[in-house]
Design an enzyme around this catalytic site. Structure first.
Site, PDB file in Angstrom:
ATOM      1  N   ALA A 183       0.857  -1.184   0.000  1.00 19.62           N
ATOM      2  CA  ALA A 183       0.000   0.000   0.000  1.00 19.62           C
ATOM      3  C   ALA A 183       0.893   1.233   0.000  1.00 19.62           C
ATOM      4  CB  ALA A 183      -0.873  -0.001   1.251  1.00 19.62           C
ATOM      5  N   LYS A 184       0.419   2.309  -0.622  1.00 17.50           N
ATOM      6  CA  LYS A 184       1.208   3.546  -0.572  1.00 17.50           C
ATOM      7  C   LYS A 184       0.681   4.386   0.597  1.00 17.50           C
ATOM      8  CE  LYS A 184       2.739   5.833  -4.293  1.00 17.50           C
ATOM      9  NZ  LYS A 184       4.182   5.638  -4.460  1.00 17.50           N
TER      10      LYS A 184
END
Ligand code: PMP
Length: 305
Positions: A156-157
């Site tokens: 995930a960013k």
């Protein structure tokens, strides 16, 4: 674009200077936002701007949001539409970088993910090169470890997780290197500070699997497809040991900002002959044509603005 650019903020397009969040907002206090990093490329001959794989970028953004318990009233199509509206508002006629963010917008103290309001913002910046020596980068193995999926999801960013990338990048730059390679908790090479990695060994292109704490890069995915279909290369996703890097024939790093950065030295050891190799060179050319809408075979990756 002339004058001030615009941003998408709290449900509408506003002048950039009006898109502001509070110093007490949850995302600012705890790093609880997720983001995307996208590019649009100007094609001078056709006088058109092409956004690169926006649907795939927004899918990853929505997946990141899901991991942080976010409620988003948008899907990939509606997000792409907002992005296109924003780009058209300022009539960009150059390469730009777009940063969509979904963030915990409530004001106040209390670290958690649930029962908080989520908002979407997008801004656009003029953008050219990200790594200066992109055909002859000298990189080092970072002394920092890559965040683990069981610490903060690497796929995930998450904004807060980029403190890890910042530590990696700054230590590498202040020691005179262009970038760094980062090992995960198992001691395998995962990626760079904000880019995926590839090495060529015995004519086979090798890149770490998505289970080695990497961000699932859209450039990585694109390069795998181009290498297989256009260069007829075998691409293998497997863990990479630290010392394999030193005996690889070629090495490069991929990312939206970085594009394809060729690594010619790692910790003072030359990679291959210490200069850009034929595979990296061909992939750079192919990639540049594809992102600028010059290769009809990959037109489905280009969204005309
Ligand atoms: N890894 C990390 C940690 C990144 O921040 C990025 C940049 N988004 C990448 C890899 C490359 O991903 P992409 O090709 O989708 O930009």
């Amino acid at each position: 674009m002339t004058g001030e650019s615009h941003a998408f903020f709290e449900g509408k397009i506003v002048p950039f200077s009006e898109a502001k969040v509070s110093i007490a907002s949850h995302a600012f206090l705890y790093g609880t936002s997720v983001f995307g990093g996208m590019r649009a490329y100007w094609n001078e001959e056709r006088k058109k701007l092409f956004a690169f794989r926006p649907f795939d970028h927004f899918r990853r953004l929505l997946n990141s949001a899901r991991m942080l318990h976010m409620q988003v009233n948008h899907d990939e199509e509606s997000l792409t539409q907002i992005l296109l509206d924003l780009l058209r508002t300022d009539n960009w006629q150059r390469d730009v970088y777009m940063r969509p963010t979904i963030y915990k917008a409530d004001i106040g103290i209390g670290v958690r993910l649930h029962d908080l309001r989520d908002e979407l913002s997008i801004f656009v910046l003029p953008f050219d090169k990200y790594v200066k020596n992109d055909t002859n980068a000298h990189v080092t193995f970072s002394s920092w470890r890559r965040i683990d999926d069981n610490v903060i999801p690497a796929r995930a960013k998450v904004a807060g997780a980029y403190a890890n990338s910042a530590l990696i990048k700054t230590d590498a730059n202040l020691s005179g290197f262009d970038e760094a390679l980062v090992l995960d908790h198992n001691g395998h090479v995962s990626e760079g500070s904000a880019m995926n990695i590839f090495m060529l060994r015995d004519g086979v292109l090798v890149t770490p699997p998505i289970t080695d704490n990497i961000l699932e890069g859209i450039t990585r995915r694109s390069i795998i497809e181009l290498a297989q279909k256009e260069l007829g290369l075998q691409v293998v996703e497997r863990s990479i040991d630290r010392t394999e890097v030193f005996i690889s024939q070629e090495m490069f790093m991929t990312g939206t900002a970085a594009q394809v950065v060729v690594v010619t030295k790692v910790d003072h050891r030359p990679i291959g002959r210490g200069e850009m190799g034929p595979v990296a060179s061909k992939l750079r050319e192919l990639f540049d044509d594809v992102v600028r809408g010059k290769n009809p075979k990959y037109a489905h990756w280009n969204t005309v603005v």
